[in-house]
Design a protein around this motif. Structure first.
Motif, PDB file in Angstrom:
ATOM      1  N   GLY A 120       2.639  -3.464  -0.670  1.00  0.00           N
ATOM      2  CA  GLY A 120       2.510  -4.160  -1.971  1.00  0.00           C
ATOM      3  C   GLY A 120       3.368  -3.080  -2.936  1.00  0.00           C
ATOM      4  N   ASN A 121       3.037  -3.269  -4.303  1.00  0.00           N
ATOM      5  CA  ASN A 121       4.001  -2.962  -5.451  1.00  0.00           C
ATOM      6  C   ASN A 121       3.619  -1.155  -5.510  1.00  0.00           C
ATOM      7  OD1 ASN A 121       4.764  -5.180  -6.294  1.00  0.00           O
ATOM      8  ND2 ASN A 121       3.068  -5.702  -7.457  1.00  0.00           N
ATOM      9  N   LYS A 122       4.668  -0.450  -5.710  1.00  0.00           N
ATOM     10  CA  LYS A 122       4.879   0.809  -5.843  1.00  0.00           C
ATOM     11  C   LYS A 122       4.652   1.288  -7.197  1.00  0.00           C
ATOM     12  CE  LYS A 122       8.029   2.230  -3.095  1.00  0.00           C
ATOM     13  NZ  LYS A 122       8.844   3.257  -2.264  1.00  0.00           N
ATOM     14  N   THR A 123       3.502   2.121  -7.692  1.00  0.00           N
ATOM     15  CA  THR A 123       3.840   2.678  -9.127  1.00  0.00           C
ATOM     16  C   THR A 123       4.950   3.453  -9.414  1.00  0.00           C
ATOM     17  OG1 THR A 123       2.164   4.262  -8.495  1.00  0.00           O
ATOM     18  CG2 THR A 123       1.252   2.676  -9.392  1.00  0.00           C
ATOM     19  N   SER A 126      10.566   5.464  -6.200  1.00  0.00           N
ATOM     20  CA  SER A 126      11.286   6.638  -5.566  1.00  0.00           C
ATOM     21  C   SER A 126      10.575   7.337  -4.460  1.00  0.00           C
ATOM     22  CB  SER A 126      11.621   7.705  -6.512  1.00  0.00           C
ATOM     23  OG  SER A 126      10.735   8.336  -7.236  1.00  0.00           O
ATOM     24  N   ILE A 127       9.160   6.946  -4.268  1.00  0.00           N
ATOM     25  CA  ILE A 127       8.396   7.861  -3.346  1.00  0.00           C
ATOM     26  C   ILE A 127       7.748   6.803  -2.336  1.00  0.00           C
ATOM     27  CG2 ILE A 127       8.088   9.776  -4.942  1.00  0.00           C
ATOM     28  CD1 ILE A 127       5.183   8.835  -5.156  1.00  0.00           C
ATOM     29  N   PRO A 128       7.115   7.277  -1.335  1.00  0.00           N
ATOM     30  CA  PRO A 128       6.364   6.330  -0.525  1.00  0.00           C
ATOM     31  C   PRO A 128       5.235   5.808  -1.014  1.00  0.00           C
ATOM     32  CG  PRO A 128       7.287   8.437   0.673  1.00  0.00           C
ATOM     33  CD  PRO A 128       7.389   8.507  -0.823  1.00  0.00           C
ATOM     34  N   SER A 129       4.694   4.727  -0.523  1.00  0.00           N
ATOM     35  CA  SER A 129       3.278   4.325  -0.798  1.00  0.00           C
ATOM     36  C   SER A 129       2.432   5.113  -0.475  1.00  0.00           C
ATOM     37  CB  SER A 129       3.151   2.897  -0.315  1.00  0.00           C
ATOM     38  OG  SER A 129       4.074   1.882  -0.816  1.00  0.00           O
ATOM     39  N   GLY A 152      -2.125   6.420  -8.551  1.00  0.00           N
ATOM     40  CA  GLY A 152      -1.234   5.994  -7.641  1.00  0.00           C
ATOM     41  C   GLY A 152      -1.333   5.285  -6.194  1.00  0.00           C
ATOM     42  N   MET A 153      -2.795   5.146  -5.963  1.00  0.00           N
ATOM     43  CA  MET A 153      -3.173   4.575  -4.652  1.00  0.00           C
ATOM     44  C   MET A 153      -2.477   3.217  -4.640  1.00  0.00           C
ATOM     45  SD  MET A 153      -7.069   3.894  -2.971  1.00  0.00           S
ATOM     46  CE  MET A 153      -7.608   2.847  -4.351  1.00  0.00           C
ATOM     47  N   ASN A 154      -1.817   2.787  -3.531  1.00  0.00           N
ATOM     48  CA  ASN A 154      -1.331   1.375  -3.363  1.00  0.00           C
ATOM     49  C   ASN A 154      -2.205   0.727  -2.041  1.00  0.00           C
ATOM     50  OD1 ASN A 154       1.272   3.543  -3.373  1.00  0.00           O
ATOM     51  ND2 ASN A 154       1.170   1.921  -4.725  1.00  0.00           N
ATOM     52  N   VAL A 155      -2.853   1.511  -1.249  1.00  0.00           N
ATOM     53  CA  VAL A 155      -3.686   1.103   0.121  1.00  0.00           C
ATOM     54  C   VAL A 155      -4.874   1.802   0.015  1.00  0.00           C
ATOM     55  CG1 VAL A 155      -3.327   0.359   2.296  1.00  0.00           C
ATOM     56  CG2 VAL A 155      -1.273   0.636   1.102  1.00  0.00           C
ATOM     57  N   ARG A 181      -9.541  -5.095 -13.370  1.00  0.00           N
ATOM     58  CA  ARG A 181      -9.724  -4.409 -14.690  1.00  0.00           C
ATOM     59  C   ARG A 181      -8.262  -3.562 -15.141  1.00  0.00           C
ATOM     60  NH1 ARG A 181     -16.039  -2.616 -15.612  1.00  0.00           N
ATOM     61  NH2 ARG A 181     -16.886  -4.784 -15.515  1.00  0.00           N
ATOM     62  N   THR A 182      -7.680  -2.919 -14.223  1.00  0.00           N
ATOM     63  CA  THR A 182      -6.643  -2.118 -14.491  1.00  0.00           C
ATOM     64  C   THR A 182      -5.209  -2.723 -14.338  1.00  0.00           C
ATOM     65  OG1 THR A 182      -6.567  -1.317 -12.164  1.00  0.00           O
ATOM     66  CG2 THR A 182      -7.929   0.170 -13.519  1.00  0.00           C
ATOM     67  N   GLY A 183      -5.438  -3.828 -13.630  1.00  0.00           N
ATOM     68  CA  GLY A 183      -4.162  -4.579 -13.433  1.00  0.00           C
ATOM     69  C   GLY A 183      -3.288  -4.215 -12.475  1.00  0.00           C
ATOM     70  N   ILE A 184      -3.772  -2.888 -11.620  1.00  0.00           N
ATOM     71  CA  ILE A 184      -3.249  -2.359 -10.511  1.00  0.00           C
ATOM     72  C   ILE A 184      -3.564  -3.044  -9.268  1.00  0.00           C
ATOM     73  CG2 ILE A 184      -2.591  -0.324  -9.325  1.00  0.00           C
ATOM     74  CD1 ILE A 184      -3.442   1.076 -12.140  1.00  0.00           C
ATOM     75  N   ASP A 185      -2.376  -3.633  -8.460  1.00  0.00           N
ATOM     76  CA  ASP A 185      -2.723  -4.195  -7.164  1.00  0.00           C
ATOM     77  C   ASP A 185      -2.977  -3.100  -6.026  1.00  0.00           C
ATOM     78  OD1 ASP A 185      -2.225  -6.822  -8.069  1.00  0.00           O
ATOM     79  OD2 ASP A 185      -0.210  -6.607  -7.728  1.00  0.00           O
ATOM     80  N   CYS A 186      -3.863  -3.307  -5.294  1.00  0.00           N
ATOM     81  CA  CYS A 186      -3.905  -2.453  -4.049  1.00  0.00           C
ATOM     82  C   CYS A 186      -4.111  -3.191  -2.875  1.00  0.00           C
ATOM     83  CB  CYS A 186      -5.081  -1.520  -4.373  1.00  0.00           C
ATOM     84  SG  CYS A 186      -5.547  -0.289  -3.156  1.00  0.00           S
ATOM     85  N   LYS A 187      -3.765  -2.962  -1.635  1.00  0.00           N
ATOM     86  CA  LYS A 187      -3.918  -3.601  -0.311  1.00  0.00           C
ATOM     87  C   LYS A 187      -4.974  -2.927   0.146  1.00  0.00           C
ATOM     88  CE  LYS A 187      -0.178  -6.052  -0.223  1.00  0.00           C
ATOM     89  NZ  LYS A 187      -0.185  -7.558  -0.208  1.00  0.00           N
TER      90      LYS A 187
END
Length: 489
Positions: A120-123, A126-129, A152-155, A181-187
């Motif tokens: 998914g999207n990275k916050t 420049s760094i890994p998920s 910064g959690m992506n997964v 609620r945060t609008g932040i995607d997470c797999k």
């Protein structure tokens, strides 16, 4: 200038390399054609890279370096085009129709696309998920999950070896709520348990769940306690049939290698193992500790009945499925068949590399996985280190990274990342260095602990600093046995 350093020598060697690459691609054309249409260029590049790594190129690399040319290091993702580019600098004309489209920009775009599909999207671009392991406590902690997303959690990783569907549902529901609620995607990534090879005490110490042992002692592996005395230490590996694969001289590691033993005698349904080393002040074997057999070819299914029972829930709720203790390409094919029987759009697969057999078969595993639009590889360093030996771990994890880069397959760097910091609040110096190395992967996994937020903040800082200094490092190309095995198969 010596002959090995001359431009004529360099040109001759590079032309030979390119011819070998073309020949190997022709040899493996059937495999390449079987891949998903979006993976064929990657499959071709993998074969070309393995062709290059089937030779010792260190003298050539030194010569290239002396002349200020690319030494081919960090060219895993676009190896043939890199060779062509050097030849062009030396005055060779490459016919337009022969110029490989898989150059640096093409390969970077493909790896980025596949990483996005998986993680998914990275916050922070420049760094890994960042993948975070959940435990049962997360099921009742919306605030913690929300904080992890904001940090910064992506997964989110859920291990199916623990808890149950009701608990997993609570975790996922709270994650979805926090994400909305945060609008932040997470797999959501769900790990299959795989075959649980764990200690079960059958004789002495059974009631207490632990038994005292000492170096030099002969203890027994068996599926039942029948035929032993009351003072015998008898352990079941908890998976039927394993003992029959053991042979004299095979190593047996218990509790992540804390206790090491060697098979001394085998009888019907049991094996006597002699303890050779105990790396702990507490000389005891506890129930439910892992057992590894690094020298034994154990022919048991990687996909267990329990795993199959979990698949409907995983297909309904997860974006990614982690496949434990994969050994060969047939294992991947089997799981894909199970998944597609349940869902038309099953979760994407992450193949965990944690056995010597998986390392040896890595190119074949990648080719099988590349029949799908995207899949990933996890370097599961816990079991892998025990299986191959801790002293080889640094070398092997580099080889896995190189070969996956050549196949444009995203990698998850897993197990014990900043482990001491997560458990005690204080990181060791070597952990900080290790965390910096994880910048070479596309995703970094953090285990559960009491200081997860602090770990994420520290890890992000380390990864951002590493990203400012490097993308990859320069390596020397000695022959890889993995390449030789695959090309001969």
């Amino acid at each position: 200038m010596t002959g090995s350093e001359s431009l004529d020598f360099i040109k001759k060697e590079l032309i030979s390399l390119e011819k070998n690459m073309a020949a190997e691609v022709a040899n493996k054309s059937g495999i390449i054609e079987s891949l998903h249409k979006d993976q064929k260029e990657a499959g071709k590049n993998l074969v070309e890279y393995l062709s290059v790594r089937n030779r010792d190129l260190r003298i050539l690399q030194d010569a290239l370096h002396i002349h200020g040319l690319s030494s081919l290091a960090s060219s895993e993702s676009h190896i043939r085009r890199q060779v062509q580019a050097i030849l062009e600098r030396l005055g060779e004309t490459i016919p337009t129709e022969h110029i490989d489209i898989c150059d640096f920009s093409f390969s970077k775009k493909k790896i980025d696309e596949k990483s996005h599909l998986l993680f998914g999207n990275k916050t922070i671009p420049s760094i890994p998920s960042l993948m975070v392991t959940f435990d049962s406590g997360f099921a009742d902690s919306y605030a913690l999950i929300k904080s992890l997303l904001e940090n910064g959690m992506n997964v989110a990783r859920i291990n199916c070896a623990h808890d149950d569907e009701a608990t997993w549902s609570k975790m996922i529901n709270k994650l979805r709520k926090a994400s909305k609620r945060t609008g932040i995607d997470c797999k959501v990534y769900m790990d299959l348990a795989g075959p649980k090879i764990r200690t079960v005490l059958l004789g002495k110490g059974k009631d207490k769940g632990k038994v005292k042992v000492k170096e030099g002692e002969l203890i027994w592996l068996a599926e039942e306690a029948k035929g032993f005395g009351q003072d015998d230490v008898v352990i079941s590996p908890n998976v039927p049939g394993i003992i029959g694969f053991l042979k004299k001289g095979d190593r047996v590691y218990i509790d992540d290698g804390v206790i090491r033993a060697t098979v001394e005698k085998t009888k019907s349904g049991k094996a006597g193992i002699r303890i050779t080393r105990i790396s702990s002040e507490k000389s005891q074997i506890k129930a439910e500790k892992g057992i590894n057999f690094p020298d034994t070819l154990i022919q048991i299914p990687s996909l267990t009945d329990f795993d199959k029972a979990c698949l409907p829930f995983i297909c309904e709720n997860a974006d990614l499925v982690g496949y434990s203790f994969v050994r060969n390409a047939a294992d991947i094919s089997n799981l894909q068949t199970e998944l597609t029987a349940i869902s038309e759009t099953p979760p994407l697969m992450i193949v965990k590399i944690e056995t010597p057999e998986a390392v040896s078969n890595l190119p074949s595993l990648l080719m099988e996985g590349m029949k799908q639009k995207a899949f990933g590889v996890m370097i599961a360093r816990g079991d892998l280190a025990v299986e191959i030996g801790f002293e080889r771990m640094g070398e092997i994890q580099e080889e896995i990274l190189w070969i996956c880069e050549a196949a444009h397959v995203p990698v998850v760097w897993a197990t014990q990342v900043l482990e001491s910091l997560n458990k005690s609040g204080m990181a060791t110096r070597s952990e900080i260095t290790d965390a910096g190395q994880s910048a070479n992967a596309e995703c970094v996994m953090i285990n559960k602990g009491d200081h997860t937020i602090e770990v994420m903040e520290t890890l992000k800082d380390i990864l951002q600093r590493s990203a400012e200094h490097r993308v990859k490092k320069r390596f020397r190309f000695r022959q890889l046995k993995i390449a030789e095995r695959f090309l001969k198969s």
